[in-house]
Design an enzyme around this catalytic site. Structure first.
Site, PDB file in Angstrom:
ATOM      1  N   LYS A 183      -8.355   5.869   9.985  1.00  0.00           N
ATOM      2  CA  LYS A 183      -8.951   4.548  10.152  1.00  0.00           C
ATOM      3  C   LYS A 183      -7.902   3.504   9.751  1.00  0.00           C
ATOM      4  CE  LYS A 183     -12.502   1.325   8.674  1.00  0.00           C
ATOM      5  NZ  LYS A 183     -11.456   0.271   8.483  1.00  0.00           N
ATOM      6  N   GLY A 221     -15.115   2.396   6.334  1.00  0.00           N
ATOM      7  CA  GLY A 221     -14.335   3.013   5.267  1.00  0.00           C
ATOM      8  C   GLY A 221     -15.227   3.697   4.260  1.00  0.00           C
ATOM      9  N   GLU A 259      -2.332   5.242  -2.979  1.00  0.00           N
ATOM     10  CA  GLU A 259      -1.080   4.496  -3.126  1.00  0.00           C
ATOM     11  C   GLU A 259      -1.484   3.030  -3.112  1.00  0.00           C
ATOM     12  OE1 GLU A 259       1.634   2.108  -2.825  1.00  0.00           O
ATOM     13  OE2 GLU A 259       1.704   2.692  -0.713  1.00  0.00           O
ATOM     14  N   CYS A 293       4.248  -3.494  -0.950  1.00  0.00           N
ATOM     15  CA  CYS A 293       3.719  -3.226  -2.285  1.00  0.00           C
ATOM     16  C   CYS A 293       4.815  -2.863  -3.272  1.00  0.00           C
ATOM     17  CB  CYS A 293       2.673  -2.117  -2.230  1.00  0.00           C
ATOM     18  SG  CYS A 293       3.281  -0.580  -1.493  1.00  0.00           S
ATOM     19  N   GLU A 392      -0.712  -9.231  -7.748  1.00  0.00           N
ATOM     20  CA  GLU A 392       0.046  -8.994  -6.521  1.00  0.00           C
ATOM     21  C   GLU A 392      -0.272 -10.093  -5.509  1.00  0.00           C
ATOM     22  OE1 GLU A 392       1.184  -5.026  -4.064  1.00  0.00           O
ATOM     23  OE2 GLU A 392      -0.953  -5.430  -4.230  1.00  0.00           O
TER      24      GLU A 392
END
Length: 488
Positions: A183, A221, A259, A293, A392
């Site tokens: 997905k 999801g 991750e 990232c 982030e």
């Protein structure tokens, strides 16, 4: 002949290219804000069919046991992708906003070439290990440790480096003998759909082994992570979403590979060439508009060289103008969406509100009337406790923070919920070793060393994730261990 139809790129379910039951949804060029075309919009029934197809292909075929077939199919895929590279490269630049120069590396060709590593593993990996004979409880027993595929893998991937991340999951998972439901992010459906078309039309991968389901519905999801027919979830994305993935997978005790995010530190030791190091850090955070990232977004510099580092980084970042990703000289293209641009602008406003100094950049590119462009931005005069130093941002934004020696630099680098990557620049090897030993992070670059490679594991400490991707360690994430003991 084109692999995709602009009126609706297809799903791949059970070996069949088909339209989604939910109709279609638009995919947009982030450099122009124009609609590129339509992608198949899968609904819950489509995903259910994809999971069922993957389950059947794993349970009822020899895919998981036929190592030679898997190696053959992975090499076919690599060859076919290379033969259609020009079309796929154009799709990638248009949909991802990736500078075309990057498609000759990590945005396409690199991940495609890395499939050979997975094919080789399927052929050469030691699937059984003889543990010898032992006599527990007085019974002589010959033991063999066998490694086997986990089963059905649900792979959920983001939009920033979609080919890299899709193939970092597809290659090892297929080589290990699993079947997959992929997905991809709704921001970049075409780059996944084109891979589905290549698989269906140009490889011998059996029906149901790979299923690719594009959708605008984020709830799919959740469906993928909770379905009991799925044995493992391999997820790359934000730390916040990773927590939700873990929660959703918990009732069925699925294995989860995660991750996640990063806020990595670039440490300059005081014996380094400060200007060269600061220039390198400033340049790297501008690549692909900072949407990585593992990029180092905190620059930790010796306090005595703070102004020197700020000036050097500002000069480099100020010279890099956001530009058309189809131009071969572009380094910093657009960010993926208006939503993401707004998120970055929110952080820049927070930096100002907390007393930060915008040395260069600080807003939308003034010479770009269309497209989601943000200027490379350098922020100074904030501490490691500031919002922009802790969260982030995922944009071309670098925060410069002074440190008071090697141990203080280690402390600052580790004073973060993340631990994904980092960099160290210096000349004294003993000091470099001290810093690299002290920083708790999954990957470290020393003086510009490149850690990205098919045979090298990638992943993070702390809230940057669980497990490793790529390398032997990444391949083994997709395996179970079975001990067989036979009485002698």
């Amino acid at each position: 002949m084109s692999l995709l139809d602009a009126d609706g790129s297809p799903l791949l379910i059970g070996g069949e290219l088909r339209q989604g039951r939910g109709g279609t949804f638009a995919t947009v060029n982030p450099a122009t804000e124009e609609t590129l075309g339509q992608a198949a919009d899968a609904d819950a029934a489509d995903l259910d069919a994809a999971i069922g197809a993957a389950r059947t292909a794993f349970d009822d075929t020899d895919w998981s046991r036929d190592h030679a077939l898997r190696a053959h199919c992975i090499r076919q895929l690599r060859t076919a992708l290379t033969e259609h590279a020009d079309e796929i490269r154009d799709i990638t630049v248009a949909e991802v906003g990736a500078p075309v120069m990057l498609t000759h590396g990590p945005q396409f060709q690199g991940p495609v070439d890395d499939l050979e590593f997975s094919a080789n593993l399927a052929e050469t990996y030691s699937w059984e290990t003889d543990l010898g004979t032992a006599s527990p409880m007085g019974i002589a027993s010959a033991r063999v440790l066998r490694r086997e595929a986990i089963g059905v893998v649900g792979a959920i991937t983001p939009w920033n480096f979609p080919h890299q991340i899709n193939f970092a999951k597809l290659g090892p998972a297929l080589a290990a003998g699993n079947t997959i439901v992929l997905k991809p992010a709704p921001d970049t459906p075409w780059v996944a759909a084109v891979v589905g078309a290549v698989i269906a039309e140009h490889t011998d991968i059996p029906p149901g082994v790979v299923n690719i389901v594009t959708s605008s519905d984020h709830s799919l999801g959740t469906q993928l992570t909770t379905d009991p027919r799925v044995d493992m979830i391999s997820f790359t994305g934000s730390t916040a979403t990773g927590r939700t993935v873990m929660t959703n997978a918990a009732p069925t005790l699925k294995k989860t590979f995660l991750e996640l995010g990063g806020k990595s530190a670039f440490i300059i030791i005081d014996d380094a060439d400060v200007v060269a190091a600061a220039n390198y850090a400033a340049f790297s955070v501008c690549v692909h508009a900072g949407q990585g990232c593992a990029l180092t977004t905190r620059l930790l510099v010796p306090r005595a060289h703070y102004d020197e580092a700020v000036n050097a980084a500002a000069k480099t970042m100020g010279s890099i103008r956001p530009g058309d990703p189809t131009n071969s000289g572009t380094i910093c293209g657009p960010v993926i969406s208006d939503r993401q641009r707004g998120r970055i602008e929110h952080y820049l406003n927070l930096a100002r509100a907390e007393g930060g100094r915008i040395v260069t950049g600080g807003g939308r590119a003034p010479d770009r009337d269309r497209g989601y462009f943000i200027e490379p931005t350098l922020i100074a005069d904030l501490g490691n406790d500031s919002t922009v130093a802790r969260e982030e941002i995922f944009g071309p934004v670098l925060v410069v923070i002074p440190h008071d020696g090697d141990d203080d630099a280690i402390r600052l680098a580790n004073d973060s919920p993340y631990g994904l990557s980092g960099a160290v620049w210096g000349t004294d090897q003993a000091r470099i070793d001290h810093v690299t030993s002290g920083v708790r992070t999954g990957t470290l670059s020393v003086n510009g060393g490149i850690w990205y490679s098919a045979d090298a594991p990638f992943g993070g400490y702390k809230q940057s994730g669980i497990g490793r991707e790529m390398g032997i360690a990444g391949f083994e994430e997709y395996l179970e261990s079975k001990l067989i003991s036979t009485a002698r």
